[in-house]
Design an enzyme around this catalytic site. Structure first.
Site, mmCIF file in Angstrom:
data_model
loop_
_atom_site.group_PDB
_atom_site.id
_atom_site.type_symbol
_atom_site.label_atom_id
_atom_site.label_comp_id
_atom_site.label_asym_id
_atom_site.label_seq_id
_atom_site.Cartn_x
_atom_site.Cartn_y
_atom_site.Cartn_z
ATOM 1 N N GLN A 137 0.832 -1.201 0.000
ATOM 2 C CA GLN A 137 0.000 0.000 0.000
ATOM 3 C C GLN A 137 0.874 1.261 0.000
ATOM 4 O O GLN A 137 0.880 2.022 -0.949
ATOM 5 C CB GLN A 137 -0.940 -0.007 1.197
ATOM 6 C CG GLN A 137 -1.848 1.226 1.267
ATOM 7 C CD GLN A 137 -2.833 1.129 2.427
ATOM 8 O OE1 GLN A 137 -3.655 0.227 2.495
ATOM 9 N NE2 GLN A 137 -2.743 2.075 3.345
ATOM 10 N N ARG A 388 20.291 -5.347 41.141
ATOM 11 C CA ARG A 388 21.320 -4.317 41.185
ATOM 12 C C ARG A 388 21.318 -3.619 42.547
ATOM 13 O O ARG A 388 20.267 -3.215 43.053
ATOM 14 C CB ARG A 388 21.063 -3.286 40.084
ATOM 15 C CG ARG A 388 22.083 -2.169 39.993
ATOM 16 C CD ARG A 388 23.385 -2.647 39.417
ATOM 17 N NE ARG A 388 24.318 -1.552 39.135
ATOM 18 C CZ ARG A 388 25.530 -1.749 38.626
ATOM 19 N NH1 ARG A 388 25.955 -2.983 38.354
ATOM 20 N NH2 ARG A 388 26.330 -0.734 38.399
ATOM 21 N N ARG A 411 9.498 6.030 38.750
ATOM 22 C CA ARG A 411 9.564 5.906 37.289
ATOM 23 C C ARG A 411 9.115 4.508 36.864
ATOM 24 O O ARG A 411 8.504 4.340 35.814
ATOM 25 C CB ARG A 411 11.000 6.147 36.812
ATOM 26 C CG ARG A 411 11.460 7.589 37.050
ATOM 27 C CD ARG A 411 12.982 7.718 37.024
ATOM 28 N NE ARG A 411 13.538 7.534 35.702
ATOM 29 C CZ ARG A 411 14.832 7.300 35.453
ATOM 30 N NH1 ARG A 411 15.696 7.203 36.462
ATOM 31 N NH2 ARG A 411 15.263 7.160 34.224
ATOM 32 N N GLU A 502 -0.289 1.550 10.777
ATOM 33 C CA GLU A 502 -1.721 1.461 11.061
ATOM 34 C C GLU A 502 -2.264 2.775 11.624
ATOM 35 O O GLU A 502 -3.093 2.783 12.531
ATOM 36 C CB GLU A 502 -2.010 0.305 12.037
ATOM 37 C CG GLU A 502 -1.907 -1.077 11.446
ATOM 38 C CD GLU A 502 -2.950 -1.325 10.363
ATOM 39 O OE1 GLU A 502 -4.081 -0.848 10.498
ATOM 40 O OE2 GLU A 502 -2.605 -1.999 9.371
#
Lengths: 705, 705
Positions: A137, A388, A411, A502
């Site tokens: 397309q 860690r 976060r 899309e």
């Protein structure tokens, strides 16, 4: 330390039934079973290993993908996997390949847009992979604006053929996956030209390569468009470029389920074949009909009448159609009707669900994929944050786990909450798709515009958040997140195109914004908003009070996009809350989800507090309280963090990350993996004699470089 | 269309003197001249081409980098380039290489931390590249927490040697660039152990590889740590892993400029050599001294006295030092003093500037690099946004340039403004470095803590914004931004580690926050805040009114980080405004910069409006007005956008992006570049016979895969 679970102390802390959460995440016991079984099958088969992907050259990488695709197919055939299992297998193989487009676009396009005969001819070949298809397309010059595609398909009545042609450089097909080196056939989209007039973009089945020796057919120029972002990632895919030089294809290779024929030449007794369907595309406002008997092509403009020699039976007036087809359509939107020989219109068997339905379906899949990608990244970052340790050693004891730092939690945990939120909104969209399908079958179009806006907006929201979230997770893993063996660079690189394909995310939000403005403008009318926009009736008064827009839509598009995001976030939060109103079995499961839901909502409130404050929805005091609550929620999630990512039930193979490995034995694995880099094949690197030694020996001026 | 400038119409629109802006961007006519000359030299030399980087395998890529590094050195030698020119040449070659660490870390470390003798021995070798050095600090288990490094350097008085050893897997050196395959020597950081006691981390010059055949020396295990994020990008660098198995080095290979010796054995008449300097590290609270005569090592604890056989002359009391050395120090912070034979202390010639100064210097460089990286991305996205057209064709005319969409402008122009803002803040930091250096030489330490906080915070702020900004620019280029030929994927991948190295961005913001809290707590005292924190005196009253902190620093660290960001943004905006108060020649130049400055400030206000609203600094009405003004500013910048990125004066070679090419002739170049992918070397791909044909021919069950 082989076999030791370095995260056992974390798992012991959890306050809920992880196995029950796994079922919630999977959606059902059955879905869990299939995923669990197939993911382990893939993980245990060395034929599917992927840890060497980042070190391969493009050619090696691509060849290896060809092997894997064939091997996956062989596995599917050998084990007689069901369609569901086969799809899961391709999912867990976790490597973009030409087969994605063959199964995901080429076959569905023929099923959705091909006539019965076309389906009977092409689908068996495609199902057995005797042909391999792609979906051509996008062009070099046009992506979002499908109406602007330049490739032409000119009908030649003399030979009963279409001539597919690329009239300009920018009309080159560009991006289709599988096109570059593999596909034997394409669904190519082109502007239909009949008798010198253009009639909009249609799909055509075009053979590209010889089925004997794979060489491109006459008039076809085809190749790969080159390297894309990241190591491995989408470079396993042969996204392609394609130019047509007057390529001729038989008339019956235009996808005609929606674009069939009736003709003035048609015999009046041809009753059976007088139930064709006619394609209407909104952007052309014309219908194209091709006669099966004489190949005559005719075009119906708005208001034209289909009056045939069979005596006025087809007195269908085109202008009526658009009244029926009202409602917003996307760039690709098509509305399909069937016109009978009596001239009455009715829906065809497949109609709108082929249009909206397919869009709702595809975008629901993308939202589901977003939750998969984000949850993978979150799983890696969460486990590694527990492994860690840095700073904070007291009296020579162990240092503080990074996950215990509030800056890390603030976060990481909103992303964990987002992964769950997106999972549930994806599940809800699956329900919405089923609901829309059912309604369409009962001729109920009332929820269509809202469903369309939902899927467009949620596709945009979840993919943007996921792309950003993966990169945030990578940063949360510090320096080691930059290593390919962390899995995060490739996950990011392979994911980000979801923000563009899309439907570009900004273009989609503008569609949502348009829908919202339209809804607001109709609040006073009898047309009451339904579903996710029902809340607007409650702010009707407010809207009327404040409505003073003095500029155009485009001028205010930036603010409208922000409004669209807010609307979509409201849907996500609402559906998360609705999910929690259901019964959810398993000790502590619902409690955990409640914490995550609150984190998701309050994090948004904090992030967008400016909007809430400026509209007077909250006071600064509320904002501060929300912030306090958020902090407390992070503490509640902390002991359950590892178990919450375990509930995704990802194998180490699928995760593809040393930092995220289940047992947390990160450092030895990182160390071992390093030695596998090709650079370490020799102790003294290739190039030492030519390029390093002349430096050290002061012979650079005479060196050949 | 070769030679045609497809962006000429854009360039003609601009309302200012682009050449004058180029000087402003470069910093001075001289700086412009050098940059312009060297960048064109690199661009025109095929030996420095880089467009094939993304398709090479790791080994090919690395070998090619070795060649380029040697070729760059040959060019520097052949053309007798000055140091400034040589540095610019390496910059414009634009490919991470082992030489970066040799020139940027190894040599400076010796210059800064080596004694006169060490410098005399090692620097000439390094300057001529008879040895190639790297900087081995970070370990597998420790990055930010330098104090936690595990490698040991145990002094053996018997042999007058240090024994360098990696006692654990996590003590493996990990990440140092140039270490993996090239460096012959390393500055390795290790915990000094003398007589069974630990005395903090020190640097040691360790030879790694034979200068004859490049093989690792006895006890050295060294290799590359494997692939990193992105195509090309940092994979041209041999970031390495290194383990020491009791490697012995002579005592005089401990970097001793700051860690020298005085000893009880010292002859009382040794006046000249009684002006050594002594290293104090805050985290050990001890000073380590090694005698040049007898190699005796002694350690001074807090309060210990340096009483030698020369009769009490060195009655220096260690506890005094820390009083002098007050003030915050970073993880790497060292304060260096010299103790004379009279027992008086004084600064050494190099001292603090070696500490703060180097940090200020390195971070100022990072901020300057941020503006380079961001401006590259912005240049690409701006030019391509002017080339790309999509939607909006009227009556068959051309479609709308993407840059004309408000949604595009609202994302792109704040980044354009940021690029300029970061350029000027980098310039200001360069001034700050000079100022600090000068003050230190005059024994004025008053601005040190503030300078340290500035550089830490601005490093964090600019690198985070730049990494995010590059990715945003990639998205602004739509699908084609995902191609490596757009240059953006590699720019992103090569840039993002800046958020982690030289101080993790979150850790740095916490340092700034600590400094801010300390400043606030001292507002009532006689110690008045200076420089960029002087504004605090104006909010003193406010602070006292509201101060009600009931939780610890760690608990509130998330909010403190936000405060630190706000503080740093204030600096950026203030310095941009100060820049505009200077005279700036050139027609319209200052006006353009004023527009950009306002965009930068108002964009921030919009982004953080929640903070402004909740603190009552602005009303919702102000916020809306600011938004209106922002919209108007975007319209003002629009006609000048192309000229504003032209002012960066980047060659197409340096930009490395087809989408950003100067002449805007994007599509033909994209099309041509595609065919260069190795996959296009053959029409039928390698692997067809093994893996594609068996599918098509239904022979998969018997195929060998």
């Amino acid at each position: 330390m082989e076999g030791v679970d370095h995260l056992a102390h974390e798992r012991n802390k959890s306050e809920f039934d992880v196995d029950a959460m796994k079922i919630v995440w999977a959606g059902s016991p059955h879905a869990f079973d299939v995923s669990d079984r197939i993911s382990k099958l893939v993980a245990s088969d060395p034929g599917f290993r992927k840890d060497n992907r980042s070190t391969l050259s493009r050619k090696e990488l691509f060849k290896n993908t060809l092997r894997k695709a064939a091997y996956a197919w062989k596995t599917i055939v050998d084990l007689r996997l069901s369609e569901e299992e086969a799809a899961k297998l391709r999912f867990y193989v976790d490597e973009p390949a030409f087969t994605d487009l063959h199964w995901g676009m080429f076959i569905p396009a023929i099923k959705g847009q091909g006539t019965e005969e076309q389906q009977q001819k092409w689908l068996p070949l495609a199902y057995k992979m005797q042909i391999i298809g792609c979906y051509a397309q996008t062009e070099l010059g046009h992506g979002s604006n499908v109406q602007g595609l330049e490739t032409t398909a000119t009908f030649d009545p003399q030979t009963d053929e279409f001539i597919i042609h690329s009239p300009t450089l920018t009309s080159s097909k560009w991006w289709p996956g599988g096109l570059g080196k593999v596909a034997t056939h394409a669904i190519a989209y082109a502007r239909l030209i009949v008798g010198g007039r253009e009639h909009g973009v249609n799909g055509f089945i075009v053979q590209l390569r010889s089925l004997e020796d794979h060489s491109p057919l006459l008039g076809i120029t085809v190749g790969d468009i080159g390297m894309k972002f990241g190591n491995g990632a989408y470079n396993t895919m042969d996204n392609g470029v394609l130019r047509f030089d007057h390529v001729r294809i038989p008339r019956n290779q235009m996808l005609m389920r929606c674009a069939q024929y009736t003709c003035l030449c048609m015999p009046s007794d041809a009753k059976l074949i007088l139930e064709p369907c006619i394609l209407i595309r909104f952007w052309t406002s014309t219908a194209v009909c091709i006669c099966v008997y004489c190949s005559h092509v005719m075009v119906l403009g708005r208001g034209s009448r289909l009056l045939g020699p069979w005596g006025g039976k087809t007195d269908f007036v085109y202008s009526q159609w658009s009244a029926v087809c009202g409602g917003p359509v996307g760039a690709n939107g098509k509305v399909v009707l069937v016109v009978t020989c009596e001239g009455k219109y009715k829906q065809s068997d497949v109609p709108r669900q082929l249009v909206y339905g397919t869009m709702v379906y595809v975008r629901q899949t993308i939202v589901a994929d977003a939750s998969c990608a984000l949850s993978r990244a979150v799983c890696i970052a969460t486990r590694y944050s527990a492994v860690r340790r840095q700073f904070g050693s007291q009296n020579g004891g162990p240092e503080t786990q990074v996950i215990d730092y509030k800056t890390q939690q603030s976060r990481l945990f909103p992303l964990l909450a987002s992964a769950y939120a997106f999972r549930f909104i994806g599940e809800w969209l699956k329900w919405l798709y089923a609901d829309v399908t059912q309604r369409l079958q009962a001729n109920d179009f009332s929820t269509l515009p809202e469903a369309h806006a939902c899927t467009a907006g949620l596709k945009s929201l979840t993919t943007t958040a996921t792309a950003d979230g993966i990169e945030e997770c990578r940063k949360l893993c510090g320096g080691h997140g930059y290593l390919c063996s962390s899995g995060l660079p490739e996950l990011f690189a392979v994911y980000v195109p979801a923000c563009t394909y899309e439907g570009d995310n900004t273009v989609l939000l503008l569609q949502v914004a348009r829908f919202l403005m339209k809804t607001v403008s109709q609040l006073g009318s009898s047309k009451k908003p339904v579903g996710t926009i029902a809340y607007m009736t409650r702010v009707e008064h407010l809207m009327q009070c404040r409505c003073g827009v003095q500029r155009g839509f485009a001028e205010l598009s930036v603010d409208l996009v922000e409004a669209a995001v807010a609307h979509c976030q409201l849907i996500v939060v609402s559906k998360f809350i609705e999910k929690l109103q259901q019964e959810i079995p398993g000790k502590g499961v619902k409690q955990q989800l409640e914490v995550l839901c609150n984190i998701y909502a309050l994090f948004l409130l904090h992030k967008h507090q400016g909007d809430f404050l400026s509209t007077g929805c909250i006071t600064p005091k509320h904002a501060a309280l929300a912030n306090d609550e958020l902090r407390s929620l992070y503490s509640q999630v902390r002991p359950n963090a590892i178990a919450l990512v375990d509930a995704f039930n990802y194998t180490d193979h699928y995760l593809g990350s040393i930092l995220g490995c289940y047992d947390g034995n990160v450092y030895p694995k990182l160390y071992e993996a390093a030695w596998k880099d090709p650079l370490n094949e020799s102790v003294v690197p290739d190039g030492y004699h030519q390029y390093i030694r002349p430096l050290l020996k002061q012979e650079i001026r005479t060196a050949r470089l």
